[in-house]
Enzyme design. Structure first.
Site, PDB file in Angstrom:
ATOM      1  N   GLU A  67     -25.335 -50.398 -95.084  1.00  9.06           N
ATOM      2  CA  GLU A  67     -24.265 -49.899 -94.161  1.00  9.06           C
ATOM      3  C   GLU A  67     -25.141 -48.702 -93.497  1.00  9.06           C
ATOM      4  O   GLU A  67     -25.333 -47.835 -94.157  1.00  9.06           O
ATOM      5  CB  GLU A  67     -22.919 -49.618 -94.912  1.00  9.06           C
ATOM      6  N   ASP A 117     -21.675 -57.427 -86.743  1.00  4.30           N
ATOM      7  CA  ASP A 117     -21.163 -57.182 -85.472  1.00  4.30           C
ATOM      8  C   ASP A 117     -21.720 -58.244 -84.304  1.00  4.30           C
ATOM      9  O   ASP A 117     -22.901 -58.303 -84.063  1.00  4.30           O
ATOM     10  CB  ASP A 117     -21.629 -55.735 -85.048  1.00  4.30           C
ATOM     11  N   LYS A 121     -20.035 -58.363 -75.334  1.00  4.25           N
ATOM     12  CA  LYS A 121     -20.678 -58.111 -74.088  1.00  4.25           C
ATOM     13  C   LYS A 121     -22.149 -58.571 -73.868  1.00  4.25           C
ATOM     14  O   LYS A 121     -23.037 -58.015 -74.668  1.00  4.25           O
ATOM     15  CB  LYS A 121     -20.494 -56.922 -73.518  1.00  4.25           C
ATOM     16  N   ASP A 153     -16.611 -65.081 -87.208  1.00  2.00           N
ATOM     17  CA  ASP A 153     -15.420 -65.619 -86.379  1.00  2.00           C
ATOM     18  C   ASP A 153     -15.842 -65.751 -84.953  1.00  2.00           C
ATOM     19  O   ASP A 153     -15.006 -66.144 -84.274  1.00  2.00           O
ATOM     20  CB  ASP A 153     -14.392 -64.652 -86.293  1.00  2.00           C
TER      21      ASP A 153
HETATM   22  C1  LIG Z   1     -17.749 -56.308 -88.409  1.00  2.74           C
HETATM   23  S1  LIG Z   1     -17.872 -55.040 -89.571  1.00  2.74           S
HETATM   24  C2  LIG Z   1     -18.078 -56.182 -91.023  1.00  2.74           C
HETATM   25  C3  LIG Z   1     -18.020 -55.383 -92.417  1.00  2.74           C
HETATM   26  C4  LIG Z   1     -17.936 -56.332 -93.606  1.00  2.74           C
HETATM   27  N1  LIG Z   1     -19.117 -57.039 -93.753  1.00  2.74           N
HETATM   28  C5  LIG Z   1     -16.566 -57.290 -93.686  1.00  2.74           C
HETATM   29  O1  LIG Z   1     -16.759 -58.272 -93.491  1.00  2.74           O
HETATM   30  O2  LIG Z   1     -15.587 -56.530 -93.891  1.00  2.74           O
HETATM   31  C6  LIG Z   1     -19.711 -54.785 -89.658  1.00  2.74           C
HETATM   32  C7  LIG Z   1     -20.361 -53.743 -90.375  1.00  2.74           C
HETATM   33  O3  LIG Z   1     -21.776 -53.738 -90.080  1.00  2.74           O
HETATM   34  C8  LIG Z   1     -22.247 -52.392 -89.808  1.00  2.74           C
HETATM   35  N2  LIG Z   1     -23.549 -52.721 -89.154  1.00  2.74           N
HETATM   36  C9  LIG Z   1     -23.452 -53.227 -87.884  1.00  2.74           C
HETATM   37  N3  LIG Z   1     -24.916 -53.439 -87.690  1.00  2.74           N
HETATM   38  C10 LIG Z   1     -25.703 -52.947 -88.866  1.00  2.74           C
HETATM   39  C11 LIG Z   1     -26.904 -52.683 -89.008  1.00  2.74           C
HETATM   40  N4  LIG Z   1     -27.632 -53.130 -88.113  1.00  2.74           N
HETATM   41  N5  LIG Z   1     -27.506 -52.137 -90.198  1.00  2.74           N
HETATM   42  C12 LIG Z   1     -26.313 -51.679 -91.101  1.00  2.74           C
HETATM   43  N6  LIG Z   1     -24.983 -51.922 -90.935  1.00  2.74           N
HETATM   44  C13 LIG Z   1     -24.536 -52.427 -89.658  1.00  2.74           C
HETATM   45  C14 LIG Z   1     -21.020 -51.853 -89.125  1.00  2.74           C
HETATM   46  O4  LIG Z   1     -21.227 -50.250 -89.184  1.00  2.74           O
HETATM   47  C15 LIG Z   1     -19.919 -52.158 -89.773  1.00  2.74           C
HETATM   48  O5  LIG Z   1     -19.487 -51.650 -90.787  1.00  2.74           O
END
Ligand SMILES: C[S@@+](CC[C@H](N)C(=O)[O-])C[C@H]1O[C@@H](n2cnc3c(N)ncnc32)[C@H](O)[C@@H]1O
Length: 213
Positions: A67, A117, A121, A153
């Site tokens: 993370e 994520d 956009k 999703d």
């Molecule tokens: C939409 S949340 C999903 C969190 C978890 N996997 C869940 O399903 O509840 C995406 C998470 O990925 C982290 N994140 C996004 N891009 C990342 C990256 N390149 N490396 C590490 N963490 C990342 C974000 O900070 C966020 O906590």
């Protein structure tokens, strides 16, 4: 004068943090985890609800939650400390870098990608984690028979992710459906509450053919 806040009293999250001594050398799983076992990666682990539940229910599995946000990484560390989960470790780093440079070849049993994520956009798509290079790094990192398990999703990003993993000759797609006992991630639980449709897909490493970066 009081010197403690409530966070001062919580278990030390850093104990579960993985320290990277050399950012150009692959990690040694034998040093990351106290016991041997299959390695599972939870990439973009958020607050670690899934990683902690999975580690608790599968004590023979070593789970590395990756993370990039410090606050979230600390929450995961706190969960590991409070619940005494020696098989859960946290790496605060960008997942793409980790997959490319820090994961030893053919050493990972499962890569959990839960709600990466989507950056909806168009001008932000460049920030998306999954691209061709990332998919190649995942294929290289998986041991034979190892799996990628995707939950998402967002239909547009799903399509893009499918194209990236399907392009890897070492990977074969399969229909991945978790049983009811499989822990839900925090986002999954939230989306289920909102009645959102969630897609799942799996890929399995079937050979070393075509593993390239
Ligand atoms: C939409 S949340 C999903 C969190 C978890 N996997 C869940 O399903 O509840 C995406 C998470 O990925 C982290 N994140 C996004 N891009 C990342 C990256 N390149 N490396 C590490 N963490 C990342 C974000 O900070 C966020 O906590």
């Amino acid at each position: 004068m009081p010197t403690h806040t409530s966070t001062d009293c919580s278990p030390e999250p850093e104990a579960a943090f993985v320290r990277v001594d050399d950012i150009c050398q692959p990690l040694d799983w034998g040093r990351v985890f106290p016991a041997r076992g299959p390695v599972h990666l939870d990439l973009g682990a958020g607050d670690g609800g899934f990683a902690a539940a999975f580690a608790r229910e599968n004590p023979g599995v070593n789970v590395l939650a990756v993370e990039r946000l410090l606050g979230r990484a600390r929450k995961i560390g706190r969960k590991a400390a409070r619940q005494g989960l020696a098989n859960l470790r946290v790496l605060r780093l960008e997942s793409g870098y980790m997959m490319r440079y820090l994961v030893p070849d053919a050493s990972v049993a499962v890569i959990h990608l839960m709600h990466p994520d989507p950056w909806p956009k168009r001008r932000h798509w460049k920030h998306r984690l999954v691209g061709e290079g990332f998919a190649a790094a995942c294929a290289r990192a998986l041991e034979p028979g190892g799996e990628i398990r995707l939950t998402i999703d967002h239909p547009g990003y799903l399509k893009e992710i499918i194209a990236c993993f399907d392009a890897q000759r070492a990977l074969e797609a399969f229909r991945w459906l978790p049983g009811p006992e499989y822990p839900r991630s925090d986002f999954e639980a939230e989306f289920a509450g909102q009645g959102k449709v969630v897609f799942r897909q799996g890929w399995r490493k079937v050979s070393d053919l075509g593993v390239r970066e």
